[in-house]
Each structure stands twice: as structure tokens, then as C-alpha cells.
Design an enzyme around this catalytic site. Sequence first.
Site, PDB file in Angstrom:
ATOM      1  N   GLU A 178       0.819  -1.218   0.000  1.00  0.00           N
ATOM      2  CA  GLU A 178       0.000   0.000   0.000  1.00  0.00           C
ATOM      3  C   GLU A 178       0.855   1.271   0.000  1.00  0.00           C
ATOM      4  O   GLU A 178       1.249   1.754   1.060  1.00  0.00           O
ATOM      5  CB  GLU A 178      -0.940   0.023   1.221  1.00  0.00           C
ATOM      6  CG  GLU A 178      -1.819   1.266   1.254  1.00  0.00           C
ATOM      7  CD  GLU A 178      -2.806   1.315   2.415  1.00  0.00           C
ATOM      8  OE1 GLU A 178      -2.770   0.411   3.272  1.00  0.00           O
ATOM      9  OE2 GLU A 178      -3.601   2.262   2.465  1.00  0.00           O
ATOM     10  N   LYS A 220      -2.484  -2.073  -3.139  1.00  0.00           N
ATOM     11  CA  LYS A 220      -3.536  -1.205  -2.584  1.00  0.00           C
ATOM     12  C   LYS A 220      -3.138   0.238  -2.837  1.00  0.00           C
ATOM     13  O   LYS A 220      -2.451   0.857  -2.017  1.00  0.00           O
ATOM     14  CB  LYS A 220      -3.700  -1.483  -1.087  1.00  0.00           C
ATOM     15  CG  LYS A 220      -4.694  -0.569  -0.376  1.00  0.00           C
ATOM     16  CD  LYS A 220      -5.175  -1.182   0.917  1.00  0.00           C
ATOM     17  CE  LYS A 220      -5.986  -0.197   1.726  1.00  0.00           C
ATOM     18  NZ  LYS A 220      -6.718  -0.829   2.821  1.00  0.00           N
TER      19      LYS A 220
HETATM   20  P1  13P Z   1      -9.251   4.250   4.064  1.00  0.00           P
HETATM   21  O1  13P Z   1     -10.136   3.516   3.095  1.00  0.00           O
HETATM   22  O2  13P Z   1      -9.998   4.902   5.188  1.00  0.00           O
HETATM   23  O3  13P Z   1      -8.286   5.165   3.370  1.00  0.00           O
HETATM   24  O4  13P Z   1      -8.388   3.149   4.803  1.00  0.00           O
HETATM   25  C1  13P Z   1      -7.829   2.134   4.092  1.00  0.00           C
HETATM   26  C2  13P Z   1      -6.590   1.724   4.742  1.00  0.00           C
HETATM   27  O5  13P Z   1      -6.405   0.562   5.060  1.00  0.00           O
HETATM   28  C3  13P Z   1      -5.550   2.736   4.973  1.00  0.00           C
HETATM   29  O6  13P Z   1      -4.351   2.111   5.295  1.00  0.00           O
END
Ligand code: 13P
Length: 341
Positions: A178, A220
Site C-alpha cells: 500500500e 492497494k
Molecule cells: P481508508 O479507506 O480509510 O483510506 O483506509 C484504508 C486503509 O487501510 C488505509 O491504510
Amino acid sequence: MNLAELNKVALAMVAPGKGILAADESSGTIKKRFDAIGVESTEDARRDYREMLFRSTEAMKNHISGVILYDETIWQKAKDGTPLVEIIKKSGAIPGIKVDEGTKPLPFAPGELVTIGLDKLADRLPKYFEQGARFAKWRAVIDVGAGIPSYNCIKANAHALARYAALCQAAQIVPIVEPEVLMDGGHDIDRCFEVTEKVLKVVFNELFDAHVQLEGMVLKPNMVVPGKKSAKRASVEQVAEQTVTALKICVPALVAGIAFLSGGQSDEDATAHLDAMNKIGNLPWPLTFSYGRALQHAPQTTWKGKSENVAAAQRAFSHRAKMNGLAALGQWKADLEKKAA
Ligand code: 13P
């Protein structure tokens, strides 16, 4: 490492019409969310709230493929003594675990952060596997502003993501990679595109150098959107086109799937954007959701810590999960929201 097994889990995480519930808020973040609804953030309150989500049978069985947990939650038991992980597994969803340990300032890079948590990761992963986790998450944050992000910041965060992902695969855990380009600033959509492209390029170079197997990971990313403070807004179609273009440039086709973060978008924007991307179609990877706020805002504000609100909060969660499940198929329609309201 058994790559076929990793690939099976990764594909299950992005199964058609399903997506991931990010319920891995750190103690600090969940306190902020609870403050907003007037609930004291005790261990029991956090347990009750998350148990309510995981027992939302309609959402969990039909629209949620996996749940990202915070360390506290993966060891917690429901009020009746059932481990929360068992409730998740029984619904058919896969338990996952956030393994990064948050951010620290990056030296000589004013205003920029690097995600930490690598030191003992090789020892922690087998314990999470034993507890039922089959995937993990590590979030890097890249802020956009005057003169930032620096290459130093992008490189340091991408390198950490790649080291984390390799350690996960070696421990038979699917890494969610991510790299989040934040939407906090005043930048426009073109600047977000430029930064997202650069970040993804560096991340995939680092993943290659670290021998991470793309079939055994899920990306992600952020969507390509204007900063919240930008006066130049973008249409749903613009966001969808620019996001898909950035991904096509940077993300190899072998990546098992892409599950977006919501990043502070409104519930309906997050759904509409995902839907518009899937309506474009012909993409090499499944595109779905891995939302925290955009799935939990509605149930949180309905629940408000009161047991008499549990059923309504579960309905609110199921509705958002269903809308996003449809968006993951490109089958969402705005009037489905109005009927529910
Ligand atoms: P949000 O969808 O609130 O951005 O959170 C996703 C997430 O896992 C952030 O690390």
C-alpha cells in the site's frame, strides 16, 4: 514459499463482487473515530464495535473477501468467548493483519515520513500465520506539497514495502502493498497522477529487486484524485480514466489484483469511482475495494456505541458493502443509493 497457494489466497481476496474491509485502525486512529461519535475507546468498546461488523452476516458472506485486523483484534475474543478470527473465517472471509508500526519523520526530508516495523517482522509473521492471518498490510504515506515528495522519501518507503512484501511471501502470507499518495493537499488531479506514477514505478522496481512474486501480492493504491483543498474538482469519469491509465503504465499484468484505499473520499465517491473504472473494463487485473472509512463511516455514525443501534448499524454496513461489491463488478447505479436512503 508455495506460490500457487499464495496466488490462490490473493485471488480470493479480489474475488468477483467482493472486496476487503480495512478494520485495522491503530489505537490512536480508532480513538479519533470513536471521539467523533461520542464513544470512549476502551478495549471492550473496540471489541464490541468490530464484533458487530464481523457478525454482519449479509455483508460478510456476500461482499467481503477479507478483513484487515489490528494486532489487538487478532487476539481478541467476542463477548461469548468465540475468537473474532473464527467469526471472520466462519463467514467465509479471510483474516489479515496490519504489520507496519506506523510512521516516523524521515531524516533530512522536512515534512516527510517513512513507515517503520521491519526489524522484528520475520519473527512476528509466523505467529500471525498461526493465529489465522493469510495476508498482511503495510502502508506507506507519500504527502504532496511544495517540493515534496522527494525521491529520498519515495525510495525509502518503496524499499521498506518491498522488504516487507518479500518477508511476507517467505512466511506464506500474501502482502498487500500500500503506497498511499495522500489527498490532503491543494494539488490538482494532474499532480496526483504525476506523483502516483512516479511512486508506483519506484515501488515495482523495488519489488523486482526484492524478488517479490507478483502473482502472490495485492496492490492497494490511491485513486488519482485532486487534493481535498484543490479548487479544481474532477469528474467521476476523469478520476476513473486517470487512475486506470496510471495503473496500466506501472502495474504488471501478473499482479493478482488491485484493491483501492478510500483515502478520505466520501462514501459515494469511493463507490462511484470504483464502479466507473470497472465500467471501462478490459483490464489485466481485478479492481476492487479495501476501504476503511468508506465502509465504516455509515455503521459508525449509526451505532454510536449503543446496543439498540446494532441492527441498524449492521444494515448500514451491509448497504455500503453491497454498493461496493456492485462497483467491483461495474454494476453500481446512483439510484440504488437513493432507494436505501
Ligand atoms: P481508508 O479507506 O480509510 O483510506 O483506509 C484504508 C486503509 O487501510 C488505509 O491504510
